[in-house]
Scaffold this motif. Structure first.
Motif, PDB file in Angstrom:
ATOM      1  N   ASP A 111       0.020  -2.950 -10.158  1.00  0.00           N
ATOM      2  CA  ASP A 111       0.387  -2.504  -8.985  1.00  0.00           C
ATOM      3  C   ASP A 111       1.137  -3.837  -8.349  1.00  0.00           C
ATOM      4  O   ASP A 111       2.114  -3.697  -7.619  1.00  0.00           O
ATOM      5  CB  ASP A 111      -0.552  -1.876  -8.164  1.00  0.00           C
ATOM      6  CG  ASP A 111      -1.101  -0.552  -8.914  1.00  0.00           C
ATOM      7  OD1 ASP A 111      -0.256   0.318  -9.176  1.00  0.00           O
ATOM      8  OD2 ASP A 111      -2.156  -0.345  -8.889  1.00  0.00           O
ATOM      9  N   ARG A 125       0.815  -1.174   0.018  1.00  0.00           N
ATOM     10  CA  ARG A 125       0.036   0.036  -0.065  1.00  0.00           C
ATOM     11  C   ARG A 125       0.843   1.040  -0.187  1.00  0.00           C
ATOM     12  O   ARG A 125       0.669   2.184  -0.809  1.00  0.00           O
ATOM     13  CB  ARG A 125      -1.041   0.122   1.477  1.00  0.00           C
ATOM     14  CG  ARG A 125      -1.757   1.188   1.439  1.00  0.00           C
ATOM     15  CD  ARG A 125      -2.884   0.867   2.427  1.00  0.00           C
ATOM     16  NE  ARG A 125      -3.641   2.071   2.735  1.00  0.00           N
ATOM     17  CZ  ARG A 125      -5.050   2.111   2.889  1.00  0.00           C
ATOM     18  NH1 ARG A 125      -5.645   1.127   2.904  1.00  0.00           N
ATOM     19  NH2 ARG A 125      -5.383   3.278   3.555  1.00  0.00           N
ATOM     20  N   SER A 127       4.980  -4.847  -6.789  1.00  0.00           N
ATOM     21  CA  SER A 127       4.625  -5.800  -5.611  1.00  0.00           C
ATOM     22  C   SER A 127       4.423  -7.069  -6.068  1.00  0.00           C
ATOM     23  O   SER A 127       3.632  -7.024  -7.011  1.00  0.00           O
ATOM     24  CB  SER A 127       3.459  -5.084  -4.684  1.00  0.00           C
ATOM     25  OG  SER A 127       3.932  -3.904  -3.986  1.00  0.00           O
ATOM     26  N   MET A 154      -8.591   3.930  -3.907  1.00  0.00           N
ATOM     27  CA  MET A 154      -7.275   3.390  -4.523  1.00  0.00           C
ATOM     28  C   MET A 154      -7.599   2.303  -5.561  1.00  0.00           C
ATOM     29  O   MET A 154      -8.016   1.273  -4.922  1.00  0.00           O
ATOM     30  CB  MET A 154      -6.450   3.013  -3.487  1.00  0.00           C
ATOM     31  CG  MET A 154      -5.214   2.508  -3.850  1.00  0.00           C
ATOM     32  SD  MET A 154      -3.866   2.151  -2.482  1.00  0.00           S
ATOM     33  CE  MET A 154      -4.626   0.748  -1.627  1.00  0.00           C
ATOM     34  N   ARG A 187       3.859   1.686  -1.062  1.00  0.00           N
ATOM     35  CA  ARG A 187       4.645   1.925  -2.587  1.00  0.00           C
ATOM     36  C   ARG A 187       3.770   2.385  -3.454  1.00  0.00           C
ATOM     37  O   ARG A 187       3.918   3.644  -4.329  1.00  0.00           O
ATOM     38  CB  ARG A 187       4.953   0.408  -2.899  1.00  0.00           C
ATOM     39  CG  ARG A 187       5.977   0.588  -4.233  1.00  0.00           C
ATOM     40  CD  ARG A 187       6.214  -0.815  -4.687  1.00  0.00           C
ATOM     41  NE  ARG A 187       7.266  -1.447  -4.003  1.00  0.00           N
ATOM     42  CZ  ARG A 187       7.550  -2.691  -4.214  1.00  0.00           C
ATOM     43  NH1 ARG A 187       7.004  -3.349  -5.058  1.00  0.00           N
ATOM     44  NH2 ARG A 187       8.756  -3.008  -3.634  1.00  0.00           N
ATOM     45  N   LYS A 188       2.500   1.776  -3.373  1.00  0.00           N
ATOM     46  CA  LYS A 188       1.135   2.540  -4.404  1.00  0.00           C
ATOM     47  C   LYS A 188       1.203   3.772  -4.198  1.00  0.00           C
ATOM     48  O   LYS A 188       1.266   4.702  -4.946  1.00  0.00           O
ATOM     49  CB  LYS A 188       0.004   1.456  -4.187  1.00  0.00           C
ATOM     50  CG  LYS A 188      -1.298   2.000  -4.760  1.00  0.00           C
ATOM     51  CD  LYS A 188      -1.223   1.659  -6.198  1.00  0.00           C
ATOM     52  CE  LYS A 188      -2.771   1.975  -6.616  1.00  0.00           C
ATOM     53  NZ  LYS A 188      -3.053   1.970  -8.229  1.00  0.00           N
ATOM     54  N   VAL A 197      -5.139  -4.328   1.857  1.00  0.00           N
ATOM     55  CA  VAL A 197      -4.271  -3.136   1.245  1.00  0.00           C
ATOM     56  C   VAL A 197      -5.311  -2.139   0.640  1.00  0.00           C
ATOM     57  O   VAL A 197      -4.996  -0.878   0.954  1.00  0.00           O
ATOM     58  CB  VAL A 197      -3.692  -3.851   0.003  1.00  0.00           C
ATOM     59  CG1 VAL A 197      -2.957  -2.757  -0.986  1.00  0.00           C
ATOM     60  CG2 VAL A 197      -2.156  -4.747   0.654  1.00  0.00           C
ATOM     61  N   LEU A 248      -6.801  -0.896  -7.464  1.00  0.00           N
ATOM     62  CA  LEU A 248      -5.292  -1.664  -7.373  1.00  0.00           C
ATOM     63  C   LEU A 248      -5.487  -2.322  -8.653  1.00  0.00           C
ATOM     64  O   LEU A 248      -6.545  -2.753  -9.380  1.00  0.00           O
ATOM     65  CB  LEU A 248      -5.396  -2.419  -6.529  1.00  0.00           C
ATOM     66  CG  LEU A 248      -3.905  -2.954  -5.738  1.00  0.00           C
ATOM     67  CD1 LEU A 248      -3.149  -1.678  -5.256  1.00  0.00           C
ATOM     68  CD2 LEU A 248      -4.368  -3.878  -4.769  1.00  0.00           C
ATOM     69  N   GLU A 276       4.332   6.300  -5.089  1.00  0.00           N
ATOM     70  CA  GLU A 276       4.620   6.172  -6.486  1.00  0.00           C
ATOM     71  C   GLU A 276       3.533   7.056  -7.295  1.00  0.00           C
ATOM     72  O   GLU A 276       3.943   7.579  -8.011  1.00  0.00           O
ATOM     73  CB  GLU A 276       4.853   4.708  -6.890  1.00  0.00           C
ATOM     74  CG  GLU A 276       6.090   4.146  -6.365  1.00  0.00           C
ATOM     75  CD  GLU A 276       6.505   2.909  -7.004  1.00  0.00           C
ATOM     76  OE1 GLU A 276       5.610   2.319  -7.776  1.00  0.00           O
ATOM     77  OE2 GLU A 276       7.653   2.413  -6.625  1.00  0.00           O
TER      78      GLU A 276
END
Lengths: 149, 149, 149, 149, 149, 149, 149, 149
Positions: free
Chosen positions: C77, B68, C105, C1, B70-71, C142, C3, B74
């Motif tokens: 991601d 989480r 990741s 978010m 890193r996402k 996450v 993903l 970035e």
């Protein structure tokens, strides 16, 4: 294989000397920050002139020190970051994050009492060492495949 | 201009809410870590099974949280890092270093008592703010050019 | 978010469906390879013409499949790589290495019997999961911080 | 032109020696993993202390080996990956994917019986060689333009 | 999966229309250069003023066209480069090299009579197609796994 | 094709309005710095507190403005840099260099009297325009292939 | 300043020798492709075994030659690309595009009769030279500031 | 630690000599542009032939000078940019922006009268020096930790 190793973090014990002495036959190129605490704090104003405000006094020094830190970390294959028992040491953690983002191999060196607060830093590392000797043993193994004992 | 802002660091006060509430008319997309301390510490073992050794208990959790983090970092244009008055907060400094190496704009939020130990972190930042309101004012100015008052 | 998750590896069980079904409320964008084994093997010659030599038959197909794989991994991601109980599965390990080098990741999904031969792959990962349900739980945590149970 | 070549993969036959001996007049700088199987498996615990859990025993070793692998592959112009007749060899395929993502030139060395399961790996390569001698001939041609015979 | 495809090269036949028509149900986002030969040649002087010297006349136009080419190639997942039967077509080969260096998937479209002079370009590609229909079939397969027939 | 265009440089004439008005049918997304001279100069101290030293007064403002500039340039496909007839305008040239190093397409807008001192900047550009109308014509041609007249 | 220069393109005249001889006092490190036409065409099958199909015969050779080309271009500061009067020379234009995308300085060497078809390639270059002597003069000026005459 | 330093900007005083002389014991590798004003202006036409139009006369020269500038800045650890009291000096500010975007450490050297117009450039720098001696002192401290006095 010539390894470039940057030694970041705590500047009040002789851990750097223990590592460079222990690894002196390995051909490693070691770099690190200026470890004279006073010089490191005051380099900005000593060269570029005094500041009334301590905040900018610190800023001028930190920016000059960053020239050396950036060069050292960017050229390193391995960044060793030592966390000692005193001080905030946020610059050490900052260097670890900087190195991690650049994809450097990381070795974190600290006592077990810091395992929990350093868990995010350790999780980005290739090894968590407890002593300078362990760091030397890792470098030796990486370079020539020899294990201790 | 849609700004992506990652809110890193201290999880025990309501500074994130102050910023997101204060900036709610600006269209900013905010992200940040999981701020439930217990969940953050135990996510690894809760999902992937218990560990006898606390070190690996922590490792499993830290690696999942890193997905989480890193996402979020970035994808961010701006990373705000808050240092509070308690705890080691090395993960906050690590995030700051990580963001700096990626070329993100940084805003560091902390009290004056931490000016000296944070000088290297502050020197990599675009602003050192003292209150969540100042962070909101910076975001507002960056987005639409409006200054407070 | 939002993903983006690429599901790489084994194509003979329904693990992808278990993950996409389990995560259907999370807004994840899933991608993956073409999972029709025959189409995947023969796409090159089916479109671009037959080859006498099986080596080039395979090459033509692999290069076309690589268009999809590259797109999927580069936009992801998180890359989940499943190792099953049969076949060499070198393409799965190749995808894992490719994703690791890009800084993605990684979640590796496999049984304990493969722990030792997968140790280098696992060491590059954020999590080693044993079941598709664990992968779903990681994604859920996450994204929204919720833990199982 | 000084070529840097990393020799990845199988560690139970003398293929590395055949290549380095055959190419000894070419000025190539060869690197590769630690090829002592026992040392490679146990380096983590030998240096950093024993683990009750074999999974973490393996993890500690794999992370230390990754320091050498990363350095070797990142500095290489050409990565040669050898697949032998035994074992899972997922680390070899992982190295190939890692090298491919970094844009390295790849030479894959394996018998014809593995052509089909290695088709994705081969498709990312500049050459698929069957013998160490062919690898030497490729290196010789790349460096000085000389062909065999 | 939304694929971005840049259609580079020959501008004197209707191959682009054949591809965009054939792929119209696939949701592909197609881009390409300005295909009006006269406008493409003269855009520089038409906007920025005449040049006595044809060399600079051409330069002004080429630099403006490069804005569109760069944008199109950099945002593309796949670059299709068509070589026709006439003209030098060095700009097509230049685009192919540019795309290859950026790691884009490449499809080269040309007749067999050009196989030998295009061998270096083809070797960097994921597919060598002979007809626009084959390009459409590749895009269809990459997007939804469907093969012709 | 949606073009992102950053409008850098001179803030005392209406050239930005001429471009955005002239291009209003093209779907371009325009960004640029805060053009209120006073706000731009004083934003740092207005938000973060007064400074006795004008040097640091300027520094605090410049670092906050850099958040917006960096975001705008990094997301731009094209950076237009306008040099006017007054002031040093070093920030404009700095933006041009920054954009050039990031591989952005550049359009430099200035009168002929500055041709010689701007020759290095112009040499990095895709076009040197003399009027905002020429910039609009370039954007129009790049987007839809239409030439003036 | 040691300049690395890759000499790409035409292999049927002595232009490379003229440049390397003319620049022999400058300490330039020159690289380039294998210029033995037969060896370059047949290297793949000579080392890795014959192919029935000329297309794959060419592919095997082109992929091996690409190892040398990639190494040479990636290490170069300057890439000189020569277009002669014969052949398609698409590999030369491909190299120019590849080098341009990597941000290399480019010098294109060709006669005026090719000015129009090379306009896109020339527009990406730092210089368009007409003779090998002009290339030498550029290198000399870049290295030590000396102009001819 | 060998530091590579590029000395950009003003070419009419002896500041470069003061720095290289003052730092001669530090093992620094200094580079910089051609400082012969006439040669720098006319190198393009002197080598590649005269131009009727001064704009293209300048362009040819600027593009050749850019080969040296790019090489120097890209290989530098530190870029020093000197702004003098005369001329527009937009190329100096362009170099500073170019270096900043590449993440180079920057030292800006100028008198206080330029503090305000250079505030954006200074804000990207690690130090703002007033004299060549201060630049030498910074280099000395960065390399060996010694402060003046």
């Amino acid at each position: 294989m010539t390894l470039h190793v940057y030694l970041s973090g705590e500047i009040h014990t002789d851990w750097r000397e223990q590592i460079t002495t222990g690894a002196q036959d390995l051909g490693v190129i070691f770099t690190g920050p200026v470890t004279d605490h006073g010089a490191s704090d005051d380099c900005g104003v000593a060269i570029l002139g005094a500041e009334d405000n301590k905040f900018w006094h610190d800023r001028k020094g930190a920016l000059i020190n960053a020239i050396r830190t950036r060069k050292g970390i960017e050229e390193a294959d391995v960044v060793v970051v030592r966390f000692g028992t005193e001080y905030k040491q946020w610059n050490a953690a900052f260097d670890a994050g900087y190195a991690a983002a650049l994809g450097k191999s990381l070795i974190i060196l600290h006592g077990r009492e810091h395992d929990h607060p350093l868990k995010e830093v350790d999780a980005a590392a290739n090894a968590v060492a407890r002593t300078p000797q362990e760091v030397v043993q890792i470098l030796r193994y990486v370079i020539d495949g020899t294990l201790p004992g």
